[in-house]
Design an enzyme around this catalytic site. Sequence first.
Site, PDB file in Angstrom:
ATOM      1  N   LEU A  60       0.892  -1.154   0.000  1.00 54.74           N
ATOM      2  CA  LEU A  60       0.000   0.000   0.000  1.00 54.74           C
ATOM      3  C   LEU A  60       0.931   1.205   0.000  1.00 54.74           C
ATOM      4  O   LEU A  60       1.999   1.174   0.627  1.00 54.74           O
ATOM      5  CB  LEU A  60      -0.872   0.020   1.252  1.00 54.74           C
ATOM      6  CG  LEU A  60      -1.927  -1.089   1.383  1.00 54.74           C
ATOM      7  CD1 LEU A  60      -2.663  -0.979   2.718  1.00 54.74           C
ATOM      8  CD2 LEU A  60      -2.928  -1.032   0.232  1.00 54.74           C
ATOM      9  N   ASP A  61       0.532   2.285  -0.684  1.00 56.56           N
ATOM     10  CA  ASP A  61       1.374   3.480  -0.708  1.00 56.56           C
ATOM     11  C   ASP A  61       1.546   4.033   0.706  1.00 56.56           C
ATOM     12  O   ASP A  61       0.735   3.752   1.589  1.00 56.56           O
ATOM     13  CB  ASP A  61       0.733   4.568  -1.579  1.00 56.56           C
ATOM     14  CG  ASP A  61       0.632   4.140  -3.041  1.00 56.56           C
ATOM     15  OD1 ASP A  61       1.402   3.260  -3.459  1.00 56.56           O
ATOM     16  OD2 ASP A  61      -0.234   4.703  -3.740  1.00 56.56           O
ATOM     17  N   LYS A  62       2.544   4.878   0.851  1.00 56.74           N
ATOM     18  CA  LYS A  62       2.823   5.491   2.165  1.00 56.74           C
ATOM     19  C   LYS A  62       1.587   6.226   2.704  1.00 56.74           C
ATOM     20  O   LYS A  62       1.302   6.192   3.895  1.00 56.74           O
ATOM     21  CB  LYS A  62       4.003   6.455   2.008  1.00 56.74           C
ATOM     22  CG  LYS A  62       4.566   6.981   3.282  1.00 56.74           C
ATOM     23  CD  LYS A  62       5.838   7.762   3.008  1.00 56.74           C
ATOM     24  CE  LYS A  62       6.342   8.429   4.271  1.00 56.74           C
ATOM     25  NZ  LYS A  62       7.562   9.191   4.046  1.00 56.74           N
TER      26      LYS A  62
END
Length: 235
Positions: free
Chosen positions: A103-105
């Site tokens: 998952l993106d930051k």
Amino acid sequence: MDRIDKILVKQNFGSRKEVHKLIKSKAVTVDGELVTKVDMKVDPSESVIAVSGQALNFKEHLYIMMNKPQGYVCATEDKKSKTVMELLPPDLQRRGLFPAGRLDKDTEGLLIITDDGDFAHRMLAPKKHVTKRYYVETDGEITEDTVKAFEQGIIFRDGTKCLPARLEIIDKNSGYVEICEGKFHQIKKMFNVCRLNVTFLKRISIGNLNLDSNLPIGKCRELSKTEKFAIFVVK
Ligand code: URA
């Protein structure tokens, strides 16, 4: 069959050095026999391993559900950013665990952390058709045209074609998206193609496994057996 010291390290009895100490202190038995050699070969599914008289509830692999907060990267190590691994309690800080998928930051929500590579592959490979469902907010209006474009399969500016995706409109600026692949920044890029920016993104389910609504952001817990299988139940 595996070395007794390796097994105990994996089962959270400490570092290799600490486990060697434990064995030397005569705390470890296999089928009632004292272990004297740190490299003794044991099949933990066949034998009863006990530490200080307590039989081990042997788990070959760990499967952890995390409610990922924003601000953490999905990696085992990172030079610049905090990683999701830092959110694991000390008793789960075990070698070999990794986030299954990224998952993106700035994305929140359901993340699985495991040490089972085959399981992670089955969950992530697009061919296995495990659906990942996200709640999304955008800076502009989501329309029926956006829904249709997602249904047809978005093509990125570099020519990469996405598989058809489901988009359900909640209201003008929010909706649910379902995809079964995990291209880099996939959902953000899909919306970008439709001239929309994602302002908030949260994964809420994988297959039939929903993010536990009682799990606070930044916390994690082990998956039950049923939950583990729910990932692969086709909706
Ligand atoms: N798609 C994205 O753009 N970001 C994520 O974190 C997950 C899916």
